[in-house]
Structures are given as C-alpha cells and as structure tokens.
Design an enzyme around this catalytic site. Structure first.
Site, PDB file in Angstrom:
ATOM      1  N   GLU A 218      97.083  43.699  51.014  1.00  0.00           N
ATOM      2  CA  GLU A 218      96.834  42.962  49.773  1.00  0.00           C
ATOM      3  C   GLU A 218      95.336  42.821  49.560  1.00  0.00           C
ATOM      4  O   GLU A 218      94.532  43.205  50.409  1.00  0.00           O
ATOM      5  CB  GLU A 218      97.519  41.588  49.825  1.00  0.00           C
ATOM      6  CG  GLU A 218      99.041  41.693  49.861  1.00  0.00           C
ATOM      7  CD  GLU A 218      99.726  40.333  49.851  1.00  0.00           C
ATOM      8  OE1 GLU A 218      99.482  39.562  48.920  1.00  0.00           O
ATOM      9  OE2 GLU A 218     100.490  40.063  50.784  1.00  0.00           O
TER      10      GLU A 218
ATOM     11  N   HIS B 153      96.535  33.330  40.475  1.00  0.00           N
ATOM     12  CA  HIS B 153      96.972  34.664  40.897  1.00  0.00           C
ATOM     13  C   HIS B 153      96.825  35.597  39.692  1.00  0.00           C
ATOM     14  O   HIS B 153      97.225  35.240  38.585  1.00  0.00           O
ATOM     15  CB  HIS B 153      98.436  34.613  41.360  1.00  0.00           C
ATOM     16  CG  HIS B 153      98.843  35.814  42.147  1.00  0.00           C
ATOM     17  ND1 HIS B 153      99.006  37.059  41.583  1.00  0.00           N
ATOM     18  CD2 HIS B 153      99.112  35.968  43.462  1.00  0.00           C
ATOM     19  CE1 HIS B 153      99.365  37.926  42.522  1.00  0.00           C
ATOM     20  NE2 HIS B 153      99.433  37.292  43.678  1.00  0.00           N
TER      21      HIS B 153
ATOM     22  N   ARG C  85      91.268  37.901  45.129  1.00  0.00           N
ATOM     23  CA  ARG C  85      92.114  37.355  44.064  1.00  0.00           C
ATOM     24  C   ARG C  85      91.325  36.629  42.973  1.00  0.00           C
ATOM     25  O   ARG C  85      91.616  36.763  41.791  1.00  0.00           O
ATOM     26  CB  ARG C  85      93.072  36.379  44.739  1.00  0.00           C
ATOM     27  CG  ARG C  85      94.309  36.167  44.021  1.00  0.00           C
ATOM     28  CD  ARG C  85      95.243  35.377  44.900  1.00  0.00           C
ATOM     29  NE  ARG C  85      96.118  36.230  45.663  1.00  0.00           N
ATOM     30  CZ  ARG C  85      96.973  35.777  46.566  1.00  0.00           C
ATOM     31  NH1 ARG C  85      97.046  34.492  46.819  1.00  0.00           N
ATOM     32  NH2 ARG C  85      97.762  36.597  47.200  1.00  0.00           N
TER      33      ARG C  85
ATOM     34  N   HIS D 128      98.368  29.376  41.018  1.00  0.00           N
ATOM     35  CA  HIS D 128      99.087  29.877  42.203  1.00  0.00           C
ATOM     36  C   HIS D 128      98.988  28.965  43.416  1.00  0.00           C
ATOM     37  O   HIS D 128      99.982  28.707  44.074  1.00  0.00           O
ATOM     38  CB  HIS D 128      98.535  31.257  42.541  1.00  0.00           C
ATOM     39  CG  HIS D 128      99.262  31.964  43.647  1.00  0.00           C
ATOM     40  ND1 HIS D 128     100.625  32.230  43.588  1.00  0.00           N
ATOM     41  CD2 HIS D 128      98.832  32.469  44.836  1.00  0.00           C
ATOM     42  CE1 HIS D 128     100.996  32.860  44.698  1.00  0.00           C
ATOM     43  NE2 HIS D 128      99.929  33.007  45.475  1.00  0.00           N
TER      44      HIS D 128
ATOM     45  N   ARG E  39      91.661  31.539  48.778  1.00  0.00           N
ATOM     46  CA  ARG E  39      92.485  31.909  49.936  1.00  0.00           C
ATOM     47  C   ARG E  39      92.715  33.417  49.984  1.00  0.00           C
ATOM     48  O   ARG E  39      92.987  34.056  48.960  1.00  0.00           O
ATOM     49  CB  ARG E  39      93.831  31.189  49.843  1.00  0.00           C
ATOM     50  CG  ARG E  39      94.812  31.642  50.887  1.00  0.00           C
ATOM     51  CD  ARG E  39      96.052  30.804  50.937  1.00  0.00           C
ATOM     52  NE  ARG E  39      96.893  30.907  49.767  1.00  0.00           N
ATOM     53  CZ  ARG E  39      97.705  31.920  49.517  1.00  0.00           C
ATOM     54  NH1 ARG E  39      97.747  32.963  50.328  1.00  0.00           N
ATOM     55  NH2 ARG E  39      98.456  31.912  48.434  1.00  0.00           N
TER      56      ARG E  39
HETATM   57  C1  SIN Z   1     101.448  37.795  46.687  1.00  0.00           C
HETATM   58  O1  SIN Z   1     102.437  38.298  47.214  1.00  0.00           O
HETATM   59  O2  SIN Z   1     100.720  38.398  45.882  1.00  0.00           O
HETATM   60  C2  SIN Z   1     101.096  36.389  46.990  1.00  0.00           C
HETATM   61  C3  SIN Z   1     100.833  36.236  48.414  1.00  0.00           C
HETATM   62  C4  SIN Z   1      99.977  35.030  48.649  1.00  0.00           C
HETATM   63  O3  SIN Z   1      99.922  34.136  47.825  1.00  0.00           O
HETATM   64  O4  SIN Z   1      99.308  35.013  49.661  1.00  0.00           O
END
Ligand code: SIN
Length: 477
Positions: A114, A227, A270, A322, A357
């Site tokens: 990610e 998010h 993010r 988020h 985060r």
């Molecule tokens: C996601 O799956 O994009 C969110 C995961 C997270 O909030 O760490």
C-alpha cells in the site's frame, strides 16, 4: 425508569480489534464485560480491507520503522514506532495461533502493498475482506470469562476521588450502571460524525467525550486522515489502497495519471494523495487494467462495483474521512492520565502515527497495544453511587441539522466560519435531566464534534486549549 446494575473486574467499551485483543489477553481469572453500542460486528475493524502491516518476513524491522516515520513526515514518536514494529513482527504468528488464516500464494504468504510502503508487507485474509475474517475468527475465541453485551450506549464514566470505577448508560432504552475495577476505552475514532467517510456510522467519538468528562488529557485531535479513495457513490465505501499496490493507477477522465508529479506516483503517502484528489477539478478514477485477477483478490470491491453497476476497470473515487491519529493521550501501556482508565486503538493517541498514519498500521496498533493494555491493567476497588446526568434537549430535526453542519466543516480543509457558527449554535442548547437513549447518543455526537471544533479553533490560534477550564465549561456546562 428501572436501573440494571452490573459489577465486573474490567469493563471494555467497544468491540473492534483493540477491544477484542484486550479481552483475549486479560488473565482468565478476571471477569470481563465488553459492551458495544450496536451489534458486535459494527466496527471499523470489521470493515478493514488492506490488511495488517508486519515486518514478520523481513530480516529486521528497520525498513518498516523508516516507512512509518516517513509517512508521518517524521511527526510520529520514533520510540513508539520501534515498539509497534518490533512487537508487530509477531502479529502473524500470534493471530495464526488463534486460527487466523492469512492468504497464501502456494507455499508463501500473498503479501499486499500500500501507499508509502517500500515493500510488500501487508498480510491479508480473504483478499480485501481482512477485517471481517480476522474479527470473526478472534471473536469466536473469546474465553468464558468475557461477557459481551450489545446495544449498550455508555454516556458517562463513574468516578470517585478522581478515579474511574465504572460507567453508566443505556442497555436498549433502560438505564444500566456498571461498576468496574478498570475501564478500557476502545471506541474508535470520529468518522461516523460525517457522511463522507469510510467508517462504520456508529463510530462517533464517544470515547473522546467520556475521557474528557473524566478529566483525561486529549491530544492532537485535529490530526485526522482522509483516505483518497472512497467509491464515489451516495453511500461511500472504501476502495483499498492495496488495489494501487496491485497496479491500479489514479487517472482523470482522459486517462492522464493524476499523481504523475509525485515520485511515488499513485502509491504516494495517503495524505499527499488525498490532498491532490481533493483539489482536483474533475472526477478521478482508479484504472485497474493492470490488476490481475481483480475479482478474486478484491471480492468486496468487485461486489460493490456490481451493486452500483460500475465498470471495475475504471472506478470513480473521491477522498473521505478515514482515521483520527490524535485522541486520548496514553503511555506505552495505554494508561490515560486518569487512574483506572485505559485507552487503546484509534481512540488513543499512542504517537505511532504522528500526523499521517502509514497504511495498514492500524490493526497492527490494535493488536500490539491491546496486548500491552491487557498486561498492564490494574484492578482498583469499585464502589460508587449513581449520579444523574444530563443531555442536550433537542428534537431529532435539530440534531440532523447539526449533523449536516458538521459535514460542512469536518473536511480536509476545515472551514473556520462554519466551525464558529456550529460552536455558537450548539452553545445555545439547553440541558435536560430527562435523558433518553436517543438524546444521550445525539449529545455524545455533538460533544465529540464540539471537542474537534475547539481543537481546530485552537490550532488556528482562535481558541483556548481544550484542556482549559473555559472550554471544558463550554462543552460540558
Ligand atoms: C486500505 O485498505 O486502503 C485502508 C487500510 C488502512 O486504513 O490502513
């Protein structure tokens, strides 16, 4: 109105991974009562998609530490991040012992990646349904000393001589009072205060209000993460960042890469991606043609696309609220500044996230710090009388109009004029002693929003710190 009385050693408020981790790790000689506002499964943990970040397969945790600090732009606490990452190397083995079965590709783990992770280190279960599977498995393993009560709304903590010794609220519509030797807040963040959120709607900042009422220190409430990719439909759902880790890119209507100026492209941290998408003048899409076996690896997303008649090769997205990084200030064992009161998970500020985060560090935090809280909990004598509380007197219509107002200012760039008028308007509300469950629940939401509003004003230099007498009086007069 009748009053149900309960007595327990440890009261846990919340039912997500942080709550369940504490419950699983407390000594089985303790009587544990776990209460939740709705159903047990109505949690953000159940909605988690990407998975759990862990340096389990890496030689050291150094790179995970570095990525966590870099994503936070060096605002996270390095000592706490090291603790999270090092203890987090055991999370996979730990959870497997409880029966969690992480996805595999043949003999090896199927790892996801990610935003802002330098490597693939996200362990997942059932593709993008990690939360649902992990939570179902772990809840099944709760031991007999843990008693669960659903539909319990806690609206205040019981205290004597500065110590917390239980809580009171509603079970269904009836009043309940629970005396406890220790209370653990595991109530999550604030996402449910607005409509544009990836969060479960029940998660509305209750723990912040309870902690504040009890005199606990709150910190960095304005550190809120948006998010970048919620499905752009009326009731938004998360589109996991792992999709970008699997090759999806953020494009505009003409197919041009929206993040092309960032060195990490669509896998930038993010906060950077959310800021670009918020400012972007047109609709942004996730272009997924390079994602192999999408429906098999992301079954939840595939089902959402089908339900909304959307083409999964080009998915419209927009940012939404988020995660709250700030919260109830805790030490490394989850102790708040008030004796008898602990906090864990998103409601707590452990310092591991700073201002942004790193993806998939949240379930990790719940597990690592949940175990630490369970090991640290000390039981105090509990004996306190019922004290009557009050709630804002308002109709449902008035409450809904305040909720709409919150949605206007609790955004990636909070509007100070809206915040000011929200504070002024809610300040006019009067209080009633005839507290129904609905009024108690709505009052908690408005109080959580007022805490955030004061924190934003303070950040702008327009308000006194929320810990001062004036704002305490203002919020809880
Ligand atoms: C996601 O799956 O994009 C969110 C995961 C997270 O909030 O760490």
């Amino acid at each position: 109105m009748s009053l149900q009385l309960e007595r327990t050693d440890v009261l846990i408020i919340g039912s997500g991974l942080a709550a369940v981790t504490v419950a699983l790790h407390l000594p089985d000689t303790f009587r544990v009562l776990l209460v939740t506002k709705g159903r047990m499964t109505e949690t953000n943990s159940d909605l988690a998609q990407g998975g759990i970040a862990s340096a389990y397969l890496e030689e050291t945790g150094a790179a995970h530490v570095q990525d966590t600090l870099a994503a936070s732009k060096q605002t996270a606490r390095a000592d706490r991040v090291r603790l999270l990452v090092e203890a987090g190397r055991d999370v996979v083995r730990d959870m497997e012992q409880y029966g969690v079965s992480f996805d595999r590709d043949g003999d090896t783990y199927a790892l996801g990646r990610e935003g802002a992770h330098g490597t693939s280190r996200i362990f997942h279960v059932g593709g993008d349904e990690t939360g649902r599977h992990v939570m179902a498995t772990l809840r099944d393993r709760l031991p007999n000393n843990v008693h669960v009560m659903e539909h319990v709304l806690i609206d205040r903590l019981l205290q004597s001589e500065g110590r917390v010794m239980g809580a009171s609220g509603f079970k269904g519509e009836a009043r309940i009072q629970i005396q406890a030797g220790a209370v653990v807040l595991a109530t999550g963040g604030v996402g449910g205060l607005v409509d544009w959120t990836s969060n479960c709607r029940a998660v509305t900042g209750d723990g912040l209000v309870l902690a504040k009422q009890a005199g606990a220190k709150l910190s960095n409430l304005t550190n809120i993460q948006f998010h970048p990719t919620l499905l752009a439909v009326e009731t938004p759902v998360l589109v996991t960042e792992a999709l970008r880790g699997a090759g999806a890119t953020l494009v505009d209507a003409k197919g041009r890469h929206v993040m092309r100026h960032h060195p990490l492209g669509s896998l930038a941290p993010r906060d950077d991606v959310a800021a670009v998408l918020t400012a972007f003048p047109g609709q942004v899409y996730l272009e997924t043609s390079r994602v192999e076996r999408l429906a098999e690896r992301f079954p939840k997303l595939a089902a959402s696309c089908r339900a909304h008649h959307l083409d999964a090769s080009s998915i419209p997205v927009r940012p939404g609220l988020h995660f709250q990084m700030g919260g109830v200030a805790v030490d490394a064992e989850g102790r708040t500044t008030v004796q008898g009161l602990y906090a864990v998970g998103e409601v707590a500020e452990t310092g591991v996230h700073g201002k942004n985060r790193l993806a998939s560090n949240s379930l990790l935090e719940c597990w690592v710090f949940g175990k630490r809280v369970a090991a640290a909990v000390e039981l105090l004598d509990c004996d306190s009388g019922e004290k009557g509380g009050t709630a804002y007197e308002m109709t449902d219509e008035v409450f809904q109009s305040f909720r709409r107002q919150i949605g206007k200012w609790l955004t990636i760039s909070p509007a100070i004029d809206e915040i000011r008028s929200f504070l002024e308007n809610t300040q006019q509300l009067t209080r009633t002693k005839h507290v129904t469950r609905q009024l108690a629940e709505q009052t908690l939401q408005l109080e959580a929003a007022r805490l955030l509003a004061h924190a934003f004003m303070e950040r702008e230099g327009l308000d006194e710190p929320i810990g001062t007498a004036r704002s305490t009086d203002t919020v809880f007069a």
